[in-house]
Design a protein around this motif. Sequence first.
Motif, short mmCIF file in Angstrom:
data_model
loop_
_atom_site.label_atom_id
_atom_site.label_comp_id
_atom_site.label_asym_id
_atom_site.label_seq_id
_atom_site.Cartn_x
_atom_site.Cartn_y
_atom_site.Cartn_z
N PRO A 451 0.81 -1.23 -0.07
CA PRO A 451 0.02 -0.09 -0.02
C PRO A 451 0.92 1.23 0.01
O PRO A 451 1.93 1.24 0.63
N ILE A 452 0.19 2.12 -0.64
CA ILE A 452 1.10 3.50 -0.70
C ILE A 452 0.32 4.55 -0.16
O ILE A 452 -0.76 5.08 -0.23
N PRO A 453 1.16 5.24 0.92
CA PRO A 453 0.39 6.35 1.70
C PRO A 453 -0.03 7.55 0.86
O PRO A 453 0.52 7.55 -0.25
N ARG A 454 -1.08 8.10 1.29
CA ARG A 454 -1.92 9.11 0.43
C ARG A 454 -1.03 10.12 -0.05
O ARG A 454 -1.15 10.53 -1.32
N THR A 455 -0.04 10.70 0.60
CA THR A 455 0.76 11.65 0.34
C THR A 455 1.62 11.39 -0.81
O THR A 455 2.00 12.11 -1.75
N LEU A 456 2.07 10.12 -0.68
CA LEU A 456 3.04 9.43 -1.77
C LEU A 456 2.29 9.18 -3.04
O LEU A 456 2.87 9.62 -4.01
N ALA A 457 1.13 8.78 -2.85
CA ALA A 457 0.26 8.40 -4.17
C ALA A 457 0.03 9.80 -4.55
O ALA A 457 -0.05 9.88 -6.28
N MET A 458 -0.38 10.81 -4.07
CA MET A 458 -0.57 12.29 -4.63
C MET A 458 0.51 12.68 -5.35
O MET A 458 0.43 13.51 -6.80
N THR A 459 1.88 12.51 -5.29
CA THR A 459 3.03 12.94 -5.57
C THR A 459 3.63 11.98 -6.91
O THR A 459 3.59 12.21 -7.97
N TYR A 460 3.74 10.76 -6.48
CA TYR A 460 4.48 9.74 -7.45
C TYR A 460 3.59 9.25 -8.41
O TYR A 460 3.88 8.70 -9.47
N PHE A 461 2.18 9.34 -8.12
CA PHE A 461 1.28 8.57 -8.94
C PHE A 461 0.27 9.58 -9.32
O PHE A 461 -1.17 9.14 -9.54
N ALA A 462 0.60 10.94 -9.24
CA ALA A 462 -0.47 11.83 -9.76
C ALA A 462 -1.23 11.72 -11.24
O ALA A 462 -2.30 12.24 -11.20
N ASP A 463 -0.56 10.92 -11.97
CA ASP A 463 -1.19 10.53 -13.26
C ASP A 463 -1.92 9.35 -13.28
O ASP A 463 -2.18 8.93 -14.33
N PHE A 668 14.60 17.63 -3.07
CA PHE A 668 14.96 18.56 -2.08
C PHE A 668 13.28 18.73 -1.25
O PHE A 668 13.43 18.81 0.04
N ALA A 669 12.36 18.54 -1.93
CA ALA A 669 10.88 18.29 -0.99
C ALA A 669 10.63 17.09 -0.35
O ALA A 669 11.11 16.20 -0.55
N ASP A 670 10.17 17.20 1.02
CA ASP A 670 9.89 16.23 1.84
C ASP A 670 8.22 16.18 1.98
O ASP A 670 7.49 17.13 2.02
N LEU A 671 7.85 15.03 1.49
CA LEU A 671 6.36 14.87 1.52
C LEU A 671 5.36 15.00 2.38
O LEU A 671 4.47 15.54 2.51
N GLN A 672 6.03 15.02 3.55
CA GLN A 672 5.30 15.01 4.90
C GLN A 672 5.41 16.32 5.47
O GLN A 672 4.27 17.21 5.76
N GLU A 673 6.68 16.98 5.49
CA GLU A 673 6.88 18.36 5.81
C GLU A 673 6.38 19.27 4.87
O GLU A 673 5.81 20.45 5.14
N ASP A 674 6.52 19.21 3.59
CA ASP A 674 5.97 20.26 2.66
C ASP A 674 4.69 19.71 1.95
O ASP A 674 4.41 20.17 0.95
N ALA A 675 3.94 19.03 2.79
CA ALA A 675 2.34 19.03 2.10
C ALA A 675 1.64 20.23 1.79
O ALA A 675 1.04 19.96 0.51
N PRO A 676 1.91 21.35 2.49
CA PRO A 676 1.17 22.38 1.91
C PRO A 676 1.50 23.04 0.59
O PRO A 676 0.79 23.30 -0.45
N LEU A 677 2.96 22.75 0.45
CA LEU A 677 3.59 23.32 -0.97
C LEU A 677 3.00 22.22 -2.04
O LEU A 677 2.72 22.56 -3.03
N LEU A 678 2.99 21.04 -1.55
CA LEU A 678 2.42 19.75 -2.63
C LEU A 678 0.93 20.12 -3.04
O LEU A 678 0.63 20.06 -4.15
N GLN A 679 0.26 20.37 -2.05
CA GLN A 679 -1.18 21.15 -2.28
C GLN A 679 -1.17 22.17 -3.25
O GLN A 679 -2.21 22.16 -4.33
N MET A 680 -0.52 23.09 -3.14
CA MET A 680 -0.46 24.26 -3.87
C MET A 680 -0.05 24.00 -5.46
O MET A 680 -0.62 24.27 -6.50
N ALA A 681 0.88 23.07 -5.46
CA ALA A 681 1.48 22.57 -6.75
C ALA A 681 0.46 21.82 -7.35
O ALA A 681 0.21 22.08 -8.79
#
Length: 713
Positions: A451-463, A668-681
């Motif tokens: 299983p892939i954590p949600r933040t990771l799925a959002m980033t690595y599997f956005a497509d 450079f980005a950290d998926l847990q610490e930088d979740a707000p930046l990820l949401q913005m992107a």
Amino acid sequence: MPEAAPSPSPAPKPKSAPQKAMEKLGLLRDIDLALHLPLRYEDETKLTPMAALREGEPAQVEGVVTDCQVEARARKQLLVRVADDSGSVLLRFLHFYPSQQRQMAVGTRLRLRGEARVGFFGREMVHPVVKVVIEDTPLATALTPVYPASAQLPQAYLRKAVASGLARADLRELLPEGVVPRELPSLKEALQFLHHPPPKVSLAQLEDHSHPAWQRLKFEELLAQQLSQRQAKLEREKLRAPVLKASQGGLVERLLAVLPFSLTAAQQRVVEEIAQDLARPQPAHRLLQGDVGSGKTVVAALSALVAIDAGWQCALMAPTEILAEQHFRKLVDWLEPMGIRVAWLTGSVKGKARQAMLDRAASGEAQLVVGTHAVIEDKVRFARLGLAVIDEQHRFGVAQRLALRAKLKGDGPGAGPPQGGASPLGGSEPKATWGPTGSLEPHLLMMSATPIPRTLAMTYFADLDVSTIDELPPGRSPIVTKLFAAGRRLDVIDKIRYEVGQGAQVYWVCPLVEESETVDLRNATETHAELAAALPGQMVGLLHGRMPPKEKAAVMSLFSGGTMSVLVATTVIEVGVDVPNASLMVIEHAERFGLAQLHQLRGRVGRGAKASVCVLIYTAPLSDTGKARLKAMVETTDGFEIARRDLEIRGPGEFMGSRQSGAELLRFADLQEDAPLLQMARRLAPELLERHPGAARAQIQRWLGTKAEFLKA
């Protein structure tokens, strides 16, 4: 008069060791150098009086050499005494050249940087960095960067190359006004700051990457990554795929009617999600994830039947022959009574048998082809491939998955129908065309029991579209996990003796030692002999990766049939093996395994009604990482919680490999610490692609270059 032959062009100048090392680090473009950021910094902007040196703290001092001599002890040492107005320090060089001795002659002014310690002769520095001071050499005005490097790449060479690349790199603002948060600096300002920060900057902000300059880089990187995946998804939506719909009262309903179990609500939900995908004229690109034992195989079977019912073929590819055969047996049991013809294709199928399978796939006689990576070899052709299913997709390398997609699109030599054109299969779209132009691309369903954590799925599997089976079928027994130190091995063997006496079956897994298959094999062989001697009258089997496929199949058949009580194996049984009567799993040297792998292995038991136990044997001392893994295993059996902790322990790059494997996609980005930046992107990416496509393409190229291809896999 004959023309003179043209003079041969001069041979290219051989590359130096530092140049080769830079290429190995991926430092090929000016922008690559500009984005090669320091690991840490040294402060060469100030001098410390020698009398004020503190033990264990790095410092920079300046003084005049008062003594320089080689001392002959057990080994020669160069000892240099340097003094300033406040005191002196002894420099000790255990390795040195005569030129260094000459450089530090008495009367020479030196600037030294190193860590002070108190020795028998007072304050001293061992192997400090030494610079000869000529006519009041000025101090640095910014912190000195220390870059990630290698043995063949000196810091001085790399600093010069990075400074040059930074000066030449095109760092113009690519993003339209209003996209970047106002509080962040420009990219050029951010990079210049991070390469050469002023001496008064907060080192804590630099080290924890919370400084606004770091935030700008992380935002840019996440935006480029989200743009790339969004673009890949939009490009895929332009492709055409066969519309696959199951007929009323057709194969899907027939299988559901004869299965000896009912689908869980989660299985029903994901079956419907996949069916909706297959009914669209765009190729599906869906990831089906579910914990071990959640019932992904039956979902794959029902998806395959949708394609077959519509007159198309399906291919199912698994990473190992054992897993592929497990699928094959289940699918044959379910589908052949319904008249579905299933072909089996792996590396071990040779000669006439192999040719027969190839002919059945090419003619369309085989409606479902199951196998390993052999399924995507050049010689394998399909009459009418409508759906490809890849199980344990993270076990396939990026190159293999990209090759598979190219083959399916008709770009490879093994794509398309056999010569002669017309498909022997019936179906709703007999006029499908094949080839790189105007071709129909099969739908793609990928499955994973990791299983892939949600933040990771959002980033690595956005497509990707992600379907999750988030419940286990009823009747699965709970698994208790216990830790045993290696010294209690005999207690574990006593437990096995009791369990097999009660009619249970047992796995004993030995670790895979990647550096040496011989050591690995000896470990498994010795454990097999030990257990066979300890359990007279019981059949103890051995299974490892170097056995011929037929032997592996024979051993697995004895174990799954219940004749064999104990199976000693390497990690070849990690995924897919399903023996409901096995209720005890012993994992030796558990500290050597990754958390996801331990969870997968534990999932081989607990498949029947009997309460099951997983025993983890560990060897002390344990690292902090090893302790965290074993603690997680004891505390939870939830695969999603295991995945979350694995992400915490390993970080996203290692957790995913290179979106399983190539170069790490987020530096450079950290998926847990930088979740707000990820949401913005994520929010900005669609808008940017639609309104400013040129800026979006330039952003992807700047940050990802050729790595953008990895995101399509």
